[in-house]
Structures are given as structure tokens and as C-alpha cells.
Design an enzyme around this catalytic site. Sequence first.
Site, PDB file in Angstrom:
ATOM      1  N   GLY A  46      35.104  37.619  40.354  1.00  0.00           N
ATOM      2  CA  GLY A  46      36.423  37.952  39.862  1.00  0.00           C
ATOM      3  C   GLY A  46      37.474  37.079  40.511  1.00  0.00           C
ATOM      4  CD  GLN A  51      41.697  36.001  44.509  1.00  0.00           C
ATOM      5  OE1 GLN A  51      41.269  36.497  43.479  1.00  0.00           O
ATOM      6  NE2 GLN A  51      40.923  35.733  45.552  1.00  0.00           N
ATOM      7  CB  CYS A  92      38.086  38.203  48.932  1.00  0.00           C
ATOM      8  SG  CYS A  92      39.612  37.736  48.096  1.00  0.00           S
ATOM      9  CG  LEU A  93      36.336  33.569  45.020  1.00  0.00           C
ATOM     10  CD1 LEU A  93      36.650  33.105  43.608  1.00  0.00           C
ATOM     11  CD2 LEU A  93      35.111  32.847  45.565  1.00  0.00           C
ATOM     12  CG  HIS A 134      38.133  42.563  45.312  1.00  0.00           C
ATOM     13  ND1 HIS A 134      37.590  42.453  46.578  1.00  0.00           N
ATOM     14  CD2 HIS A 134      38.852  41.436  45.116  1.00  0.00           C
ATOM     15  CE1 HIS A 134      37.996  41.311  47.115  1.00  0.00           C
ATOM     16  NE2 HIS A 134      38.757  40.668  46.255  1.00  0.00           N
ATOM     17  CD  GLU A 135      39.116  39.892  41.656  1.00  0.00           C
ATOM     18  OE1 GLU A 135      40.220  39.381  41.956  1.00  0.00           O
ATOM     19  OE2 GLU A 135      38.076  39.630  42.282  1.00  0.00           O
ATOM     20  CG  HIS A 138      43.437  40.081  44.736  1.00  0.00           C
ATOM     21  ND1 HIS A 138      43.810  39.471  45.920  1.00  0.00           N
ATOM     22  CD2 HIS A 138      42.087  39.950  44.682  1.00  0.00           C
ATOM     23  CE1 HIS A 138      42.735  39.007  46.540  1.00  0.00           C
ATOM     24  NE2 HIS A 138      41.670  39.288  45.819  1.00  0.00           N
TER      25      HIS A 138
HETATM   26 NI    NI Z   1      39.678  38.833  46.196  1.00  0.00          NI
END
Ligand code: NI
Length: 174
Positions: A46, A51, A92-93, A134-135, A138
Site C-alpha cells: 500500500g 508518502q 512501512c515504505l 495502515h494507509e 497516513h
Molecule cells: Ni506506511
Amino acid sequence: MAILEIRKYPDPVLREVSRPIEIIDKKVRILAKDMAETMRNANGLGLAAPQVGMAVRMVVIEFDLEKHDPRVLVNPVIVKRIGRREERDEGCLSFPELRSQVKRSPRVICQAQNLEGEIVRHDVEGLIARAMQHETDHLDGMLFVDKVGPSDKQSLRRDLAEMERNWSETHSGR
Ligand code: NI
């Protein structure tokens, strides 16, 4: 299509509350395509718009890692969380190499618009439900490290302090 730069913690854009998308125009559709490509390139499940430096309410979620089936969710809202929260490993990226145990609901119903502006309800479970929570976090400036339990807090603090040092070194000129 373009691969976008993924912002890393503690980039301030990750703490912004993203604004709703009112008009789904060409710019939004291009951003969605680029985000899907960026997520795939990073082998992510995701990715949220902040991000990649855009504080708008849009996320892409990978519905099938093998076949690659990215879904775009515009203005997503989790309308229902179902079942007892389960603790699982999460990453997480924006935090490369960092993983931690986080409690999430095993099933959620998420309402969002697609790129045609139609309202779509996603009833998902497991890994996809986790990614959805999670997304969407954000978009409110909430990061998975905020949800880590007490047992992981100590080592996490060290890792975060190191990321903060590295970030200020590379961004001191900006
Ligand atoms: Ni993340």
C-alpha cells in the site's frame, strides 16, 4: 508513468492531515497511476499520497501481490471494523528496514471513490484489511510507529532517533 520519491520518516509531510479530493481530474489520475507504479517498484502492499509528498486523501492498495492488482481509493473512510484486533508484524515504505508488531482489526469495510468518482465499498480481511487501516491512518498523519505496543517501544525509540539524525543530516541545506 513515473516512479516517485518516497518520503522517509521524519519528513513533516507524513504528519500532515491530508485534504479531501473534491475533483477527480487528470492530475489526480496521473498521481494515482504514478503511486501504483511506485508501490509496485518498492514491492509494497500500500501507499498513501502523503508518502510521495502530496497531502491529499488518496491511497493505493495492492489486492494481489503476484498478479499485481492495485486499487485506487479516493477519500477512503473505514466505516466498520470487524472482529477482535490482532497483533501482527508490520512495516512501512517510509520506514525502510523497520518492522514492528501492531494491533489491527482482522476485517474492515472501507468506503471510497474510484477514479470515476463512483462510491465503492471494499469489504476486506487479513493482509488487505491491515494495509487499508495502515494507509488510511497516513491520511490523518498517523504512522504505524504510533501504534506499537510497550514491548517494542524501547528499541523503536532508538531506531527512530537514528532516522531523525540521518534525515536532518541529508536535509540540513533545505
Ligand atoms: Ni506506511
